[in-house]
Design a protein around this motif. Structure first.
Motif, mmCIF file in Angstrom:
data_model
loop_
_atom_site.group_PDB
_atom_site.id
_atom_site.type_symbol
_atom_site.label_atom_id
_atom_site.label_comp_id
_atom_site.label_asym_id
_atom_site.label_seq_id
_atom_site.Cartn_x
_atom_site.Cartn_y
_atom_site.Cartn_z
ATOM 1 N N SER A 183 0.829 -1.206 0.000
ATOM 2 C CA SER A 183 0.000 0.000 0.000
ATOM 3 C C SER A 183 0.863 1.256 0.000
ATOM 4 O O SER A 183 0.607 2.203 -0.750
ATOM 5 C CB SER A 183 -0.919 0.000 1.227
ATOM 6 N N ILE A 184 1.907 1.255 0.832
ATOM 7 C CA ILE A 184 2.804 2.413 0.889
ATOM 8 C C ILE A 184 3.542 2.577 -0.444
ATOM 9 O O ILE A 184 3.713 3.697 -0.946
ATOM 10 C CB ILE A 184 3.794 2.270 2.055
ATOM 11 N N ALA A 185 3.969 1.457 -1.036
ATOM 12 C CA ALA A 185 4.652 1.526 -2.337
ATOM 13 C C ALA A 185 3.735 2.152 -3.385
ATOM 14 O O ALA A 185 4.161 3.007 -4.179
ATOM 15 C CB ALA A 185 5.092 0.135 -2.769
ATOM 16 N N ASN A 186 2.468 1.754 -3.392
ATOM 17 C CA ASN A 186 1.516 2.313 -4.361
ATOM 18 C C ASN A 186 1.317 3.808 -4.145
ATOM 19 O O ASN A 186 1.267 4.596 -5.101
ATOM 20 C CB ASN A 186 0.177 1.589 -4.242
ATOM 21 N N GLN A 187 1.210 4.224 -2.879
ATOM 22 C CA GLN A 187 1.037 5.640 -2.578
ATOM 23 C C GLN A 187 2.256 6.447 -3.030
ATOM 24 O O GLN A 187 2.124 7.548 -3.576
ATOM 25 C CB GLN A 187 0.818 5.831 -1.076
ATOM 26 N N LEU A 188 3.437 5.908 -2.787
ATOM 27 C CA LEU A 188 4.666 6.589 -3.192
ATOM 28 C C LEU A 188 4.752 6.721 -4.711
ATOM 29 O O LEU A 188 5.102 7.778 -5.241
ATOM 30 C CB LEU A 188 5.879 5.826 -2.660
ATOM 31 N N THR A 227 10.720 -1.724 -4.541
ATOM 32 C CA THR A 227 10.901 -3.168 -4.413
ATOM 33 C C THR A 227 10.518 -3.609 -3.008
ATOM 34 O O THR A 227 11.298 -3.451 -2.063
ATOM 35 C CB THR A 227 12.354 -3.578 -4.709
ATOM 36 N N PRO A 228 9.303 -4.155 -2.824
ATOM 37 C CA PRO A 228 8.892 -4.612 -1.496
ATOM 38 C C PRO A 228 9.435 -5.993 -1.194
ATOM 39 O O PRO A 228 9.660 -6.812 -2.089
ATOM 40 C CB PRO A 228 7.361 -4.630 -1.598
ATOM 41 N N SER A 229 9.649 -6.280 0.085
ATOM 42 C CA SER A 229 10.057 -7.603 0.534
ATOM 43 C C SER A 229 9.317 -7.917 1.823
ATOM 44 O O SER A 229 8.348 -7.251 2.177
ATOM 45 C CB SER A 229 11.569 -7.656 0.719
ATOM 46 N N LEU A 271 11.095 -2.047 2.241
ATOM 47 C CA LEU A 271 10.731 -1.467 0.950
ATOM 48 C C LEU A 271 11.911 -0.645 0.455
ATOM 49 O O LEU A 271 12.317 0.322 1.110
ATOM 50 C CB LEU A 271 9.492 -0.596 1.086
ATOM 51 N N LEU A 272 12.462 -1.033 -0.678
ATOM 52 C CA LEU A 272 13.557 -0.281 -1.296
ATOM 53 C C LEU A 272 12.956 0.685 -2.307
ATOM 54 O O LEU A 272 12.218 0.282 -3.207
ATOM 55 C CB LEU A 272 14.539 -1.220 -1.992
#
Length: 231
Positions: free
Chosen positions: A32-37, A49-51, A55-56
């Motif tokens: 969710s945070i990756a999508n917002q970013l 790149t989530p793991s 999150l990188l």
């Protein structure tokens, strides 16, 4: 949600660390945070790149700054917590658990002291989280496998594991998206294509998705394009 620690690992990359231990609730939050970013910084972030717990974030240092991204992440508050009731239905993966595609089931019955029906029941009754994508393109690590059917990887990996093979290893399960070597215990096969070589972004599973397996007959498996182990 507890704020992650943030480390600048290069002039164009930040690493967010959310926990020191694997938590199956994290992948959805991290995704969710990756999508917002990616939406907020579409002109400067080049890759997220989530793991399992991190999150990188890679960004173009001329088009954006680390401080802007850090401020955005720090502004994500507890109100952004993911509510499991709003996640919707899991992605269903049809799976044939017949001996023609499950070379490790017989040995697992003995080592786990369970019937084949019990192993299938435990495997299909769990909703898994996609925790990471890796090892091979489209290979999704799914957690958390029920304790009753956990088994270690093979000491010596097979040189060939067919596409669609469903494996278990320790507390995880996965589907092999392509023919490849592999050391997981193979208990079935899913005939659905998981990885699109021509368009990786359109691959079926992504970090944060929820997944559930359901058993199908041999006839259904073959009608969906499934291949038997030595076919």
């Amino acid at each position: 949600m507890k704020k992650p620690s943030i480390d600048q690992v290069s002039e164009s990359a930040l690493l967010l660390t959310f926990a020191s231990r694997i938590d199956t609730s994290l992948p959805t939050k991290i995704a969710s945070i990756a999508n917002q970013l990616e939406q907020a910084f579409s002109g400067s972030i080049t890759n997220c790149t989530p793991s399992y717990t991190t999150l990188l974030i890679e960004f173009h240092p001329i088009r954006g700054s680390a401080n802007q991204i850090i401020q955005f992440v720090e502004g994500i508050s507890a109100k952004d917590e993911i509510n499991k009731d709003t996640l919707g239905e899991p992605i269903m993966l049809p799976t044939y658990y017949g001996e023609e595609v499950a070379p490790d089931l017989l040995a697992l019955e003995a080592s786990l002291s369970l019937s084949r029906e019990d192993i299938v029941m435990y495997h299909t009754s769990t909703i898994y989280s996609v925790c990471a994508i890796g090892f091979a393109p489209g290979f999704a690590f799914l957690a958390e496998l029920p304790e009753q059917i956990r088994a270690p990887r093979h000491v010596t990996p097979r040189s060939f594991v067919p596409k669609g093979s469903v494996g278990i290893a320790n507390n995880q399960t996965a589907v092999y998206p392509n023919d490849t070597p592999g050391g997981w215990q193979i208990i079935g096969n899913c005939p659905l294509p998981l990885f699109n070589q021509a368009s990786p972004d359109q691959s079926l599973l992504k970090v944060g998705d929820r997944v559930q397996f359901h058993a199908i007959s041999k006839q259904k498996f073959l009608s969906l394009g499934g291949r038997l182990w030595d076919a």
